[in-house]
Design a protein around this motif. Sequence first.
Motif, PDB file in Angstrom:
ATOM      1  N   ASN A  26       0.811  -1.218   0.000  1.00  0.00           N
ATOM      2  CA  ASN A  26       0.000   0.000   0.000  1.00  0.00           C
ATOM      3  C   ASN A  26       0.848   1.273   0.000  1.00  0.00           C
ATOM      4  OD1 ASN A  26      -2.561  -1.226   0.019  1.00  0.00           O
ATOM      5  ND2 ASN A  26      -2.378  -1.646   2.199  1.00  0.00           N
ATOM      6  N   LYS A  27       2.161   1.114  -0.074  1.00  0.00           N
ATOM      7  CA  LYS A  27       3.051   2.282  -0.057  1.00  0.00           C
ATOM      8  C   LYS A  27       3.230   2.851  -1.458  1.00  0.00           C
ATOM      9  CE  LYS A  27       5.451   0.848   4.038  1.00  0.00           C
ATOM     10  NZ  LYS A  27       6.460   1.386   4.873  1.00  0.00           N
ATOM     11  N   LYS A  28       3.833   4.032  -1.519  1.00  0.00           N
ATOM     12  CA  LYS A  28       4.089   4.677  -2.806  1.00  0.00           C
ATOM     13  C   LYS A  28       5.418   4.253  -3.408  1.00  0.00           C
ATOM     14  CE  LYS A  28       1.292   8.672  -1.695  1.00  0.00           C
ATOM     15  NZ  LYS A  28       1.231  10.119  -1.521  1.00  0.00           N
ATOM     16  N   ASP A  29       6.199   3.487  -2.650  1.00  0.00           N
ATOM     17  CA  ASP A  29       7.494   3.002  -3.109  1.00  0.00           C
ATOM     18  C   ASP A  29       7.499   1.481  -3.146  1.00  0.00           C
ATOM     19  OD1 ASP A  29       8.684   5.623  -3.180  1.00  0.00           O
ATOM     20  OD2 ASP A  29       8.862   5.523  -0.988  1.00  0.00           O
ATOM     21  N   ALA A  30       8.397   0.926  -3.935  1.00  0.00           N
ATOM     22  CA  ALA A  30       8.575  -0.524  -3.962  1.00  0.00           C
ATOM     23  C   ALA A  30       9.125  -0.982  -2.607  1.00  0.00           C
ATOM     24  CB  ALA A  30       9.536  -0.916  -5.075  1.00  0.00           C
ATOM     25  N   ILE A  31       8.770  -2.197  -2.210  1.00  0.00           N
ATOM     26  CA  ILE A  31       9.253  -2.733  -0.939  1.00  0.00           C
ATOM     27  C   ILE A  31       9.765  -4.155  -1.127  1.00  0.00           C
ATOM     28  CG2 ILE A  31       7.678  -1.357   0.479  1.00  0.00           C
ATOM     29  CD1 ILE A  31       6.009  -3.972   0.847  1.00  0.00           C
ATOM     30  N   GLU A  32      10.596  -4.577  -0.192  1.00  0.00           N
ATOM     31  CA  GLU A  32      11.001  -5.968  -0.077  1.00  0.00           C
ATOM     32  C   GLU A  32      10.431  -6.464   1.239  1.00  0.00           C
ATOM     33  OE1 GLU A  32      15.156  -6.726  -0.588  1.00  0.00           O
ATOM     34  OE2 GLU A  32      15.264  -5.464  -2.370  1.00  0.00           O
ATOM     35  N   ILE A  33       9.844  -7.651   1.216  1.00  0.00           N
ATOM     36  CA  ILE A  33       9.194  -8.181   2.413  1.00  0.00           C
ATOM     37  C   ILE A  33       9.513  -9.670   2.545  1.00  0.00           C
ATOM     38  CG2 ILE A  33       7.022  -8.621   1.206  1.00  0.00           C
ATOM     39  CD1 ILE A  33       5.566  -7.888   3.806  1.00  0.00           C
ATOM     40  N   LEU A  34       9.664 -10.097   3.781  1.00  0.00           N
ATOM     41  CA  LEU A  34       9.905 -11.499   4.091  1.00  0.00           C
ATOM     42  C   LEU A  34       8.632 -12.043   4.728  1.00  0.00           C
ATOM     43  CD1 LEU A  34      12.214 -13.643   4.163  1.00  0.00           C
ATOM     44  CD2 LEU A  34      12.585 -12.956   6.526  1.00  0.00           C
ATOM     45  N   VAL A  35       8.042 -13.068   4.105  1.00  0.00           N
ATOM     46  CA  VAL A  35       6.817 -13.675   4.606  1.00  0.00           C
ATOM     47  C   VAL A  35       7.148 -15.098   5.034  1.00  0.00           C
ATOM     48  CG1 VAL A  35       4.461 -14.384   4.032  1.00  0.00           C
ATOM     49  CG2 VAL A  35       5.404 -12.292   3.033  1.00  0.00           C
ATOM     50  N   LYS A  36       6.707 -15.478   6.237  1.00  0.00           N
ATOM     51  CA  LYS A  36       6.925 -16.835   6.743  1.00  0.00           C
ATOM     52  C   LYS A  36       5.592 -17.444   7.150  1.00  0.00           C
ATOM     53  CE  LYS A  36      11.652 -16.497   8.284  1.00  0.00           C
ATOM     54  NZ  LYS A  36      12.606 -17.083   9.197  1.00  0.00           N
ATOM     55  N   ASP A  37       5.464 -18.739   6.909  1.00  0.00           N
ATOM     56  CA  ASP A  37       4.299 -19.488   7.356  1.00  0.00           C
ATOM     57  C   ASP A  37       4.784 -20.875   7.729  1.00  0.00           C
ATOM     58  OD1 ASP A  37       1.700 -20.071   8.023  1.00  0.00           O
ATOM     59  OD2 ASP A  37       0.936 -20.057   5.973  1.00  0.00           O
ATOM     60  N   GLN A  38       3.944 -21.622   8.408  1.00  0.00           N
ATOM     61  CA  GLN A  38       4.364 -22.953   8.817  1.00  0.00           C
ATOM     62  C   GLN A  38       3.292 -23.984   8.491  1.00  0.00           C
ATOM     63  OE1 GLN A  38       5.071 -22.403  12.992  1.00  0.00           O
ATOM     64  NE2 GLN A  38       2.979 -22.885  13.545  1.00  0.00           N
ATOM     65  N   TYR A  39       3.730 -25.238   8.419  1.00  0.00           N
ATOM     66  CA  TYR A  39       2.829 -26.365   8.246  1.00  0.00           C
ATOM     67  C   TYR A  39       3.274 -27.449   9.233  1.00  0.00           C
ATOM     68  CZ  TYR A  39       6.627 -28.304   5.383  1.00  0.00           C
ATOM     69  OH  TYR A  39       7.841 -28.762   4.938  1.00  0.00           O
ATOM     70  N   PRO A  40       2.398 -28.398   9.560  1.00  0.00           N
ATOM     71  CA  PRO A  40       2.758 -29.387  10.586  1.00  0.00           C
ATOM     72  C   PRO A  40       3.837 -30.354  10.122  1.00  0.00           C
ATOM     73  CG  PRO A  40       0.589 -29.867   9.679  1.00  0.00           C
ATOM     74  CD  PRO A  40       1.035 -28.576   9.079  1.00  0.00           C
ATOM     75  N   VAL A  41       4.626 -30.819  11.078  1.00  0.00           N
ATOM     76  CA  VAL A  41       5.640 -31.845  10.850  1.00  0.00           C
ATOM     77  C   VAL A  41       5.327 -32.974  11.826  1.00  0.00           C
ATOM     78  CG1 VAL A  41       8.105 -32.395  10.966  1.00  0.00           C
ATOM     79  CG2 VAL A  41       7.365 -30.158  10.137  1.00  0.00           C
ATOM     80  N   SER A  42       5.213 -34.191  11.308  1.00  0.00           N
ATOM     81  CA  SER A  42       4.830 -35.323  12.145  1.00  0.00           C
ATOM     82  C   SER A  42       6.034 -35.966  12.823  1.00  0.00           C
ATOM     83  CB  SER A  42       4.105 -36.377  11.308  1.00  0.00           C
ATOM     84  OG  SER A  42       3.806 -37.504  12.108  1.00  0.00           O
ATOM     85  N   GLN A  43       5.863 -36.297  14.088  1.00  0.00           N
ATOM     86  CA  GLN A  43       6.857 -37.061  14.839  1.00  0.00           C
ATOM     87  C   GLN A  43       6.363 -38.491  15.067  1.00  0.00           C
ATOM     88  OE1 GLN A  43       9.812 -35.601  15.575  1.00  0.00           O
ATOM     89  NE2 GLN A  43       9.013 -33.818  14.518  1.00  0.00           N
ATOM     90  N   ASN A  44       5.196 -38.811  14.498  1.00  0.00           N
ATOM     91  CA  ASN A  44       4.541 -40.097  14.694  1.00  0.00           C
ATOM     92  C   ASN A  44       4.506 -40.848  13.364  1.00  0.00           C
ATOM     93  OD1 ASN A  44       2.584 -42.164  14.958  1.00  0.00           O
ATOM     94  ND2 ASN A  44       1.431 -40.988  16.459  1.00  0.00           N
ATOM     95  N   LYS A  45       4.941 -42.117  13.342  1.00  0.00           N
ATOM     96  CA  LYS A  45       4.963 -42.914  12.107  1.00  0.00           C
ATOM     97  C   LYS A  45       3.579 -43.118  11.507  1.00  0.00           C
ATOM     98  CE  LYS A  45       8.248 -45.903  14.013  1.00  0.00           C
ATOM     99  NZ  LYS A  45       8.678 -47.263  14.237  1.00  0.00           N
ATOM    100  N   GLU A  46       2.556 -43.084  12.338  1.00  0.00           N
ATOM    101  CA  GLU A  46       1.191 -43.306  11.856  1.00  0.00           C
ATOM    102  C   GLU A  46       0.600 -42.069  11.170  1.00  0.00           C
ATOM    103  OE1 GLU A  46      -0.642 -44.491  15.613  1.00  0.00           O
ATOM    104  OE2 GLU A  46      -0.856 -46.492  14.762  1.00  0.00           O
ATOM    105  N   VAL A  47       1.237 -40.951  11.335  1.00  0.00           N
ATOM    106  CA  VAL A  47       0.729 -39.689  10.782  1.00  0.00           C
ATOM    107  C   VAL A  47       1.681 -39.210   9.692  1.00  0.00           C
ATOM    108  CG1 VAL A  47       0.077 -37.316  11.303  1.00  0.00           C
ATOM    109  CG2 VAL A  47      -0.319 -39.110  13.003  1.00  0.00           C
ATOM    110  N   GLU A  48       1.148 -39.077   8.470  1.00  0.00           N
ATOM    111  CA  GLU A  48       1.951 -38.635   7.323  1.00  0.00           C
ATOM    112  C   GLU A  48       1.508 -37.244   6.888  1.00  0.00           C
ATOM    113  OE1 GLU A  48       1.712 -41.467   4.096  1.00  0.00           O
ATOM    114  OE2 GLU A  48       1.694 -43.142   5.501  1.00  0.00           O
ATOM    115  N   VAL A  49       2.464 -36.347   6.787  1.00  0.00           N
ATOM    116  CA  VAL A  49       2.184 -34.993   6.302  1.00  0.00           C
ATOM    117  C   VAL A  49       2.914 -34.827   4.974  1.00  0.00           C
ATOM    118  CG1 VAL A  49       2.437 -32.523   6.728  1.00  0.00           C
ATOM    119  CG2 VAL A  49       1.984 -34.070   8.637  1.00  0.00           C
ATOM    120  N   GLU A  50       2.182 -34.351   3.967  1.00  0.00           N
ATOM    121  CA  GLU A  50       2.773 -34.117   2.651  1.00  0.00           C
ATOM    122  C   GLU A  50       2.489 -32.681   2.220  1.00  0.00           C
ATOM    123  OE1 GLU A  50       2.561 -35.777  -1.952  1.00  0.00           O
ATOM    124  OE2 GLU A  50       1.182 -36.587  -0.462  1.00  0.00           O
TER     125      GLU A  50
END
Length: 96
Positions: A26-50
Amino acid sequence: VDFSSVKFLGASKKQVFTYEITVKNNKKDAIEILVKDQYPVSQNKEVEVELLEKSDAADNTEIGVLTWKLKLAPGEVKKLKVSYSVKYPKDKVLNL
């Protein structure tokens, strides 16, 4: 925006989670931005995350963190899509 679904596959349940992240300069100048998000990581063999979609993000698979380095012109809008599936025994209850 959240687009999720649930499917039953024999003795398993598979949930797909899809999110769209919108970033706007929304600014009048160009910007550089760092965006981070996360997704689950399984520690259990019965649960698979892809990870299904990451919109060209850098992916740290050990901790499930996606990172985008974006350059946005004035008024520019970028949409980032993140999608992952979680497959687990249907008799289990997960807190997703």
